[in-house]
Design a protein around this motif. Structure first.
Motif, mmCIF file in Angstrom:
data_model
loop_
_atom_site.group_PDB
_atom_site.id
_atom_site.type_symbol
_atom_site.label_atom_id
_atom_site.label_comp_id
_atom_site.label_asym_id
_atom_site.label_seq_id
_atom_site.Cartn_x
_atom_site.Cartn_y
_atom_site.Cartn_z
ATOM 1 N N ARG A 1 -5.914 4.342 -1.020
ATOM 2 C CA ARG A 1 -6.248 5.305 -2.063
ATOM 3 C C ARG A 1 -5.076 6.261 -2.229
ATOM 4 N N VAL A 2 -4.714 6.566 -3.481
ATOM 5 C CA VAL A 2 -3.648 7.549 -3.694
ATOM 6 C C VAL A 2 -4.218 8.939 -3.442
ATOM 7 N N GLN B 1 0.824 -1.215 0.000
ATOM 8 C CA GLN B 1 0.000 0.000 0.000
ATOM 9 C C GLN B 1 0.860 1.268 0.000
ATOM 10 N N PHE C 1 -0.335 4.052 -11.392
ATOM 11 C CA PHE C 1 -0.649 3.891 -9.982
ATOM 12 C C PHE C 1 -2.170 3.876 -9.876
ATOM 13 N N LYS D 1 -5.856 4.221 -8.645
ATOM 14 C CA LYS D 1 -6.414 5.141 -7.646
ATOM 15 C C LYS D 1 -6.758 4.376 -6.354
ATOM 16 N N LYS E 1 -1.623 9.394 -10.256
ATOM 17 C CA LYS E 1 -0.261 9.305 -10.797
ATOM 18 C C LYS E 1 -0.279 8.255 -11.890
ATOM 19 N N GLY F 1 2.580 4.625 -0.260
ATOM 20 C CA GLY F 1 2.166 5.901 -0.840
ATOM 21 C C GLY F 1 0.679 6.184 -0.728
ATOM 22 N N ARG F 2 -0.053 5.296 -0.059
ATOM 23 C CA ARG F 2 -1.512 5.466 -0.048
ATOM 24 C C ARG F 2 -2.067 5.794 1.341
#
Ligand SMILES: [Zn+2]
Length: 379
Positions: free
Chosen positions: A230-231, A209, A238, A240, A235, A211-212
């Motif tokens: 979730r981002v 996970q 990547f 969402k 990006k 970066g989320r």
């Protein structure tokens, strides 16, 4: 599945009703026969104990709400399970094999201890993500939560957290004594397979996970079984939204998001007249915060028979509120058929095209929304 008397006897013998009830409330022995407590049953709250457990007879009886029965009935009520579900859970607690299961007790005990280890790893991971939100590096996550209007109470209720770095989780779990194999097995980490120019294996494992913004997916027994992430910003390459891959603990078509809170709500209210069904966890959290606590999400757009049956155990009416886009609408139609086949009354909230329930909550004052839902529910 029918169970023979011998199996049920053994199941009850290994699940002393006093021990089972003690998982839910504090029993006090009074007199020679009975244990007493303030009633833990859904819908009954009291200050003076009228709930009794008779150890010799292995039954419970509440003189306040009138309910009573054996240990199986008790678990059915407390965990909102059907008969088979209660039997499975009690068998699991007792380390007993179901009659159609030909494994011996050693195998079952091993499986249980492996599973408990994975559950504790998942819980440790959830706590790690929650703690991350307090760090300076979490500022973009906090900004995002504030922009979406989630208050601190909601963030806490849903155990929201953040994965800031690709490797910190791996290091943290290693330090806690978990192996790479276990991290991979419950899906919190993934492996990047690679070799260098000399053919040497330089594979590594990383936080799935990374970066989320992360929410734990919790089952009706209160165990963290997976994560949804979730981002913050779109990006390239990547996705969402991303859920933990399916594992032995996380089977999507048998999972509903927010079932743990729904169970508590039903226990507090005694019964629920309807359940709101949405597509994703962000919709669920927004509706919950706006006061619609009887909400759950299917994990993705395709509703399954198993999920419909889970809903049916909580209420007889379901209000389907999928996104106002093409995919959401065709999911609504499929969902309707499944719910109706399972004997549920179905109502549909039609959202403006292109909006999801979360957008509607965000874009409209809460009172307007309440009127909107009330009108829909009475139509
Ligand atoms: Zn009672």
């Amino acid at each position: 599945m029918a169970f023979d008397e011998k199996f049920i006897d053994e199941l009850k013998q290994k699940n002393n009703i006093v021990d089972v009830v003690s998982k839910y409330c504090v029993l006090k022995r009074r007199g020679s026969v009975n244990h007493w407590a303030c009633c833990p049953l859904p819908g009954h709250s009291e200050k003076t104990p009228s709930f009794t457990v008779n150890e010799a007879g292995q039954f419970f009886k509440c003189f306040g709400c009138g309910k009573g029965g054996d240990v199986i009935t008790f678990v059915m009520i407390m965990e909102n399970l059907d008969y088979l579900g209660a039997i499975r859970l009690l068998a699991e607690w007792a380390g007993l094999a179901l009659p159609d299961d030909d494994r011996d007790y050693k195998e079952i005990a091993k499986e249980r201890s492996d599973r408990d280890k994975l559950l504790s790893l998942l819980k440790e991971t959830a706590l790690f993500y929650v703690r991350n939100l307090k760090r300076n590096e979490a500022a973009p996550f906090i900004d995002y939560l504030q922009k979406r209007g989630f208050d601190t109470k909601t963030v806490t209720t849903f155990g929201m957290g953040a994965s800031i770095d690709r490797f910190e989780l791996v290091n943290h779990l290693s330090a806690k004594g978990y192996t790479y194999e276990e991290m991979l097995k419950c899906g919190v980490c993934k492996k990047k397979e690679r070799t260098d120019e000399n053919g040497k294996d330089t594979s590594y494992i990383y936080d799935d996970q990374w970066g989320r913004l992360v929410v734990p997916i919790i089952n009706n027994l209160g165990n963290v079984i997976a994560f949804g992430g979730r981002v913050l910003e779109a990006k390239p390459n990547f996705a969402k939204y991303k859920n933990t891959q399916e594992t032995s603990l996380f089977v999507k078509n048998r999972t509903l998001y927010n079932l743990n809170n729904l169970k508590k709500l039903k226990q507090a209210q005694g019964s629920l007249s309807e359940i709101i069904m949405v597509e994703g966890y962000m919709d669920t959290i927004s509706l919950y915060q706006a006061g619609f606590k009887n909400v759950v999400a299917s994990m993705g757009t395709s509703l399954t028979v198993e999920q419909a049956r889970m809903v049916k155990r909580y209420a007889d009416t379901v209000i389907v509120s999928y996104d106002g886009d093409g995919a959401g609408q065709s999911a609504t139609i499929r969902g309707l058929e499944i719910f109706q086949k399972e004997g549920l009354n179905v109502k549909v909230v039609t959202l403006p095209e292109g909006l999801d329930p979360d957008d509607v909550i965000k874009n409209t004052a809460q009172t307007l929304i309440k009127n909107f839902w009330t009108a829909q529910c009475h139509s």
